[in-house]
Design an enzyme around this catalytic site. Structure first.
Site, short mmCIF file in Angstrom:
data_model
loop_
_atom_site.label_atom_id
_atom_site.label_comp_id
_atom_site.label_asym_id
_atom_site.label_seq_id
_atom_site.Cartn_x
_atom_site.Cartn_y
_atom_site.Cartn_z
CE LYS A 54 -3.77 -2.51 2.22
NZ LYS A 54 -4.57 -2.90 3.48
CD GLN A 98 -3.55 -4.25 6.69
OE1 GLN A 98 -3.82 -3.30 6.09
NE2 GLN A 98 -3.84 -5.68 6.15
CG ASP A 121 -9.39 -0.04 4.96
OD1 ASP A 121 -9.26 -0.50 3.95
OD2 ASP A 121 -8.93 -0.17 5.87
N1 GUN Z 1 -6.72 -6.92 5.96
C1 GUN Z 1 -7.04 -7.49 4.92
N2 GUN Z 1 -7.61 -6.61 3.83
C2 GUN Z 1 -7.74 -5.51 4.69
C3 GUN Z 1 -8.08 -4.11 4.11
O1 GUN Z 1 -8.49 -4.16 2.74
N3 GUN Z 1 -8.00 -3.18 4.80
C4 GUN Z 1 -7.66 -3.14 6.28
N4 GUN Z 1 -7.45 -2.22 6.81
N5 GUN Z 1 -7.06 -4.45 6.65
C5 GUN Z 1 -7.25 -5.77 5.76
#
Ligand code: GUN
Length: 297
Positions: A54, A98, A121
């Site tokens: 990311k 996350q 998100d």
């Molecule tokens: N853990 C797995 N996929 C995601 C996501 O798209 N966003 C976040 N914040 N955590 C995750």
């Protein structure tokens, strides 16, 4: 039939290019670069690897990013205080905590602590609710990326039977909402399957579009799908493989060899939904910076 590949790496690159040019235009107008704040709790290797992907994408598109790594001993209250400080920071546009969080931290409470206007998100109940009733909102990145991929390859969804395997808050549930909505959505007829579904093949065999987000390697095999199905494999499973340097390989929820013989289109793992998810996060961060979804608030 042998499936064509839905190339998430290529389409994600195109999305990132568009975002990069929008970011550059935004900055040229005198605005500061959008900023994403990532909060990463603990040392889960998969989470660290996702977060790296990311922040690398942020770098590429001109979005500023910062990652705060916290120990997994942090209390729920301490984590919330951290989130509140980013809510109040006018230089932070998007906040991403996350997941998964350590089990002693209630996940929903942490998500609800995020200002919904910075929730890139799309996990905050405000965004989930608005998405469900077709109002502007941050869309969760994996389902938004899947729709973008289908759109890029001009795969029709209207009136199709889409079967979603897995009912998680991150993928399955928002995916089913986005697929089913008549206005602004994909206009599909949707079936959701989960761990309590009896005879899953009865559903998968009837799918025109099959979205698999179960976290179960090789769950879907060739005999479970019909000829010509479009298959989106959201699974990213690490399975032990001593022939690989890292000691594991990534595999999806579908048995690629047998399913791809019957499908018309299929996403590879890796290189399908994963890169699209990251690209959509860039899009959401730019929307947050521009205050496009919640203007005047
Ligand atoms: N853990 C797995 N996929 C995601 C996501 O798209 N966003 C976040 N914040 N955590 C995750």
């Amino acid at each position: 039939m042998s499936a064509s590949i839905l190339d998430g790496i290529k389409v994600a690159e195109k999305v990132r290019e568009l975002v990069a040019s929008d970011v550059s235009e935004w900055v040229q107008k005198g605005n500061r670069a959008p900023k994403l704040q990532v909060v990463l709790v603990g040392s889960n290797p998969a989470s660290h690897s996702y977060v790296n992907a990311k922040t690398k994408a942020c770098n590429e598109v001109g979005v500023e990013s910062d990652t705060l790594v916290l120990p997994d001993t942090i209390s729920h209250n301490e984590l919330e205080e951290v989130i509140y400080s980013y809510n109040a920071d006018i230089n932070t546009d998007g906040i991403l905590v996350q997941l998964p969080l350590p089990t002693h931290i209630p996940q929903l409470a942490a998500i609800e602590a995020i200002d919904h206007r910075k929730d890139v998100d799309g996990f905050h109940p405000m965004n989930v609710g608005r998405l469900t009733i077709g109002q502007p909102s941050f869309k969760p990145c994996p389902p938004a990326g899947i729709l973008e991929l289908l759109d890029y390859y001009s795969i029709p969804t209207k009136g199709k039977h889409a079967v979603v395997i897995g009912a998680s808050n991150i993928v399955g549930t928002p995916m089913s909402v986005l697929l089913s909505r008549e206005s602004g959505g994909a206009k599909s007829t949707v079936t959701i399957c989960h761990k309590f579904t009896r005879d899953i093949t009865r559903h998968t065999i009837d799918a025109d579009i099959l979205i698999v987000a179960a976290g179960s390697p090789g769950l879907i095999t060739g005999p479970m799908v019909k000829e010509g199905v479009v298959v989106i494999d959201v699974g990213i499973n690490r399975v032990a493989d001593h022939n690989r340097e890292k000691g594991y390989r990534l595999t999806g929820d579908c048995d690629f060899d047998s399913v791809s013989k019957k499908a018309s289109w299929i996403t590879p793992v890796p290189g399908g939904v994963g890169p699209m998810t990251v690209a959509m996060l860039m899009k959401n961060t730019l929307l947050a910076a521009k205050k496009s979804l919640y203007p005047g608030k």
